[in-house]
Enzyme design. Sequence first.
Site, short mmCIF file in Angstrom:
data_model
loop_
_atom_site.label_atom_id
_atom_site.label_comp_id
_atom_site.label_asym_id
_atom_site.label_seq_id
_atom_site.Cartn_x
_atom_site.Cartn_y
_atom_site.Cartn_z
N TYR A 1 -13.08 8.60 -12.56
CA TYR A 1 -12.84 7.41 -11.74
C TYR A 1 -13.31 6.15 -12.46
CZ TYR A 1 -14.01 3.72 -8.39
OH TYR A 1 -14.16 2.49 -7.78
N GLU B 1 -7.24 4.84 -6.51
CA GLU B 1 -7.89 6.09 -6.13
C GLU B 1 -9.36 5.78 -6.30
OE1 GLU B 1 -6.84 8.88 -4.87
OE2 GLU B 1 -4.73 8.35 -4.88
N LYS C 1 -11.28 2.83 -13.93
CA LYS C 1 -11.54 1.45 -13.50
C LYS C 1 -11.90 0.58 -14.71
CE LYS C 1 -11.60 -0.03 -9.84
NZ LYS C 1 -10.50 -0.61 -9.01
N LEU D 1 -0.06 4.10 1.10
CA LEU D 1 -0.49 4.96 2.21
C LEU D 1 -0.76 6.37 1.72
CD1 LEU D 1 1.68 3.70 5.22
CD2 LEU D 1 -0.58 2.96 4.50
N ASN E 1 -30.43 8.31 -1.92
CA ASN E 1 -29.54 9.00 -0.98
C ASN E 1 -30.30 9.74 0.12
OD1 ASN E 1 -27.38 8.12 -2.49
ND2 ASN E 1 -27.26 9.99 -3.71
N ASN F 1 -20.14 -0.27 -1.18
CA ASN F 1 -19.87 -0.91 0.10
C ASN F 1 -20.11 0.06 1.25
OD1 ASN F 1 -17.30 -3.38 -0.25
ND2 ASN F 1 -18.56 -2.59 -1.89
N ASP G 1 0.85 -1.19 0.00
CA ASP G 1 0.00 0.00 0.00
C ASP G 1 0.89 1.24 0.00
OD1 ASP G 1 -3.23 0.46 1.05
OD2 ASP G 1 -1.84 2.16 1.00
N THR H 1 -15.76 -2.28 -10.21
CA THR H 1 -16.94 -1.61 -9.66
C THR H 1 -18.12 -1.61 -10.64
OG1 THR H 1 -17.73 0.61 -9.09
CG2 THR H 1 -15.78 0.53 -10.45
N ASP H 2 -19.32 -1.51 -10.08
CA ASP H 2 -20.51 -1.40 -10.93
C ASP H 2 -20.50 -0.10 -11.74
OD1 ASP H 2 -21.04 0.37 -8.83
OD2 ASP H 2 -22.98 -0.51 -8.28
N GLU H 3 -19.69 0.89 -11.28
CA GLU H 3 -19.70 2.19 -11.96
C GLU H 3 -19.20 2.12 -13.40
OE1 GLU H 3 -18.57 5.63 -9.79
OE2 GLU H 3 -19.40 4.87 -7.93
P1 NAD Z 1 -9.91 3.22 -0.35
O1 NAD Z 1 -9.73 4.55 -1.02
O2 NAD Z 1 -10.49 3.16 1.01
O3 NAD Z 1 -8.50 2.47 -0.29
C1 NAD Z 1 -7.60 2.47 -1.34
C2 NAD Z 1 -6.24 2.01 -0.81
O4 NAD Z 1 -5.34 1.95 -1.93
C3 NAD Z 1 -5.62 2.97 0.20
O5 NAD Z 1 -5.10 2.25 1.30
C4 NAD Z 1 -4.49 3.65 -0.57
O6 NAD Z 1 -3.40 4.06 0.25
C5 NAD Z 1 -4.11 2.56 -1.55
N1 NAD Z 1 -3.45 3.08 -2.76
C6 NAD Z 1 -3.86 4.13 -3.54
N2 NAD Z 1 -2.99 4.31 -4.55
C7 NAD Z 1 -2.03 3.36 -4.43
C8 NAD Z 1 -0.89 3.01 -5.19
N3 NAD Z 1 -0.54 3.71 -6.28
N4 NAD Z 1 -0.14 1.97 -4.79
C9 NAD Z 1 -0.47 1.25 -3.67
N5 NAD Z 1 -1.54 1.55 -2.92
C10 NAD Z 1 -2.32 2.58 -3.29
O7 NAD Z 1 -10.74 2.35 -1.39
P2 NAD Z 1 -11.84 1.22 -1.11
O8 NAD Z 1 -13.17 1.86 -0.98
O9 NAD Z 1 -11.33 0.30 -0.09
O10 NAD Z 1 -11.82 0.48 -2.53
C11 NAD Z 1 -10.92 -0.60 -2.78
C12 NAD Z 1 -11.11 -1.10 -4.19
O11 NAD Z 1 -12.46 -1.54 -4.36
C13 NAD Z 1 -10.89 -0.04 -5.27
O12 NAD Z 1 -10.24 -0.67 -6.35
C14 NAD Z 1 -12.29 0.41 -5.66
O13 NAD Z 1 -12.31 0.84 -7.00
C15 NAD Z 1 -13.06 -0.89 -5.48
N6 NAD Z 1 -14.49 -0.75 -5.17
C16 NAD Z 1 -14.89 0.05 -4.13
C17 NAD Z 1 -16.24 0.10 -3.80
C18 NAD Z 1 -16.74 0.96 -2.65
O14 NAD Z 1 -17.95 1.06 -2.46
N7 NAD Z 1 -15.88 1.55 -1.84
C19 NAD Z 1 -17.18 -0.64 -4.54
C20 NAD Z 1 -16.72 -1.44 -5.61
C21 NAD Z 1 -15.37 -1.49 -5.90
O1 DAU Z 2 -20.70 1.81 -6.80
C1 DAU Z 2 -19.41 1.48 -6.37
C2 DAU Z 2 -18.65 2.74 -6.07
O2 DAU Z 2 -19.23 3.30 -4.90
C3 DAU Z 2 -17.15 2.52 -5.88
O3 DAU Z 2 -16.60 2.06 -7.07
C4 DAU Z 2 -16.46 3.82 -5.45
O4 DAU Z 2 -15.11 3.58 -5.16
C5 DAU Z 2 -17.16 4.36 -4.22
O5 DAU Z 2 -16.59 5.60 -3.86
C6 DAU Z 2 -18.65 4.51 -4.46
O6 DAU Z 2 -18.93 5.56 -5.41
P1 DAU Z 2 -20.18 6.54 -5.26
O7 DAU Z 2 -19.90 7.76 -6.02
O8 DAU Z 2 -21.46 5.83 -5.52
O9 DAU Z 2 -20.10 6.77 -3.66
P2 DAU Z 2 -20.14 8.08 -2.76
O10 DAU Z 2 -20.10 7.61 -1.36
O11 DAU Z 2 -19.17 9.12 -3.19
O12 DAU Z 2 -21.61 8.64 -3.07
C7 DAU Z 2 -22.77 7.84 -2.90
C8 DAU Z 2 -23.96 8.66 -3.37
O13 DAU Z 2 -24.15 9.77 -2.48
C9 DAU Z 2 -23.80 9.28 -4.75
O14 DAU Z 2 -25.06 9.31 -5.39
C10 DAU Z 2 -23.35 10.71 -4.46
C11 DAU Z 2 -24.05 11.02 -3.17
N1 DAU Z 2 -23.37 11.95 -2.26
C12 DAU Z 2 -22.08 11.69 -1.93
C13 DAU Z 2 -21.40 12.50 -1.06
C14 DAU Z 2 -19.96 12.22 -0.70
C15 DAU Z 2 -24.07 13.02 -1.71
O15 DAU Z 2 -25.27 13.25 -1.99
N2 DAU Z 2 -23.40 13.83 -0.83
C16 DAU Z 2 -22.10 13.63 -0.49
O16 DAU Z 2 -21.54 14.42 0.30
#
Ligand code: NAD
Ligand code: DAU
Length: 342
Positions: free
Chosen positions: A156, A90, A160, A41, A255, A186, A39, A131-133
């Site tokens: 983003y 990211e 992906k 960090l 939301n 998640n 990582d 991701t579903d995005e």
């Molecule tokens: P997060 O932002 O919480 O964590 C990302 C981690 O990656 C961090 O620890 C960061 O330090 C590390 N990182 C960033 N750039 C790096 C690099 N160049 N080299 C090594 N480490 C690096 O993200 P998350 O929410 O845990 O998501 C993890 C994965 O799951 C991502 O690939 C994201 O696209 C995917 N994903 C997230 C969600 C969601 O809802 N959060 C849903 C579907 C898929």
């Molecule tokens: O669907 C999977 C994705 O979910 C992952 O791939 C991404 O890494 C993760 O960040 C997440 O993306 P979203 O854009 O869906 O999540 P976020 O939490 O940023 O926003 C969720 C919804 O809430 C979206 O419709 C935007 C809205 N939102 C978000 C923020 C941060 C608000 O209305 N206000 C806010 O302040």
Amino acid sequence: MSTPRIKTILVTGGAGFIGGNFIRMFLDRHRDVEVVNLDKLTYAGNLESLRDVEKNSLYHFYRGDIADEAFVRRLFNEWHFDAVVNFAAESHVDRSILGPSAFIDTNVRGTMALLEVSREFGVERFLQVSTDEVYGSLGPTGKFTESTHISPNSPYSASKASADMLARAWWKTFGVPTLVTRCSNNYGPFQFPEKFIPLMIANALRDKKLPIYGDGMNVRDWIYVEDHCDAVDVVLYKGKVGEIYNIGGGNEVANIEMARLILSKLDKPESLLEFVKDRPGHDRRYAMDSSRIETELGWKATRSFKEGIDLTINWYLKNQDWWQRIISGEYQDYYKLQYEER
Ligand code: NAD
Ligand code: DAU
């Protein structure tokens, strides 16, 4: 297809939200596998989240960048990994709008570096966490299946989707045994408080406004993080190489509904809700059809939304130090940029 024999695994992005939850679950389930967490960090990486596994002799941490191919090669030379699970990314859509470069560097170039070194050394499995995005946005009905065309709308999701295409190409062209999982939104412990649910909880607890983008009617399909981690583990061991697996929670929530629910659970007034300028290119609705992973691999999300949201809110209530430290640090600058200029 035979089950892979995994003795050493490289998990990237393990100091982040999902990667950290995955490492904790994986160490608990697979008591004979060496787990290396790589990582960088970044602002989102936090080793505090892994305090409880630090002393496990099967867990090893390296700070480094997945896009630094020479570094990744040195790590492979030392460990000869059987499998790679790439969580590092990211991950925040709003940040990708403010500055897309880091998204290309990590999500695209970083994935390529990992694939290249995995090709050189040979691995049994390379799982790209997506991701579903990548599918874009849905209207009021229907769900994304694995054969839905990809139409990413944010920097983003474009980054992906590019990584998914690289994983496919490295399988088709070079035979790197890649698998791609695409998961919905998640929620759960250790999620960085820039994301919707932890931001709403943290703001409500501090009696701060809850910023709702646009009309608040955008819908996300929420999955408890442990269910996602379980699905990744199942795909890693049982998935068919070259395939894509959708993972969803089957919990569609608008939301505004989610924000109201959090306020009522914390006994806070709805006057804290604040409608703000919409996110550019804001996807309206996501919903996943998870029938492939359910029927072919026997996975199913087990945590009900009711249980999951209570567990999550309680976690943020009990672990205020964890998120307060984040909010009072570097994240604050981003928060200012994001919301005070609206
Ligand atoms: P997060 O932002 O919480 O964590 C990302 C981690 O990656 C961090 O620890 C960061 O330090 C590390 N990182 C960033 N750039 C790096 C690099 N160049 N080299 C090594 N480490 C690096 O993200 P998350 O929410 O845990 O998501 C993890 C994965 O799951 C991502 O690939 C994201 O696209 C995917 N994903 C997230 C969600 C969601 O809802 N959060 C849903 C579907 C898929
Ligand atoms: O669907 C999977 C994705 O979910 C992952 O791939 C991404 O890494 C993760 O960040 C997440 O993306 P979203 O854009 O869906 O999540 P976020 O939490 O940023 O926003 C969720 C919804 O809430 C979206 O419709 C935007 C809205 N939102 C978000 C923020 C941060 C608000 O209305 N206000 C806010 O302040």
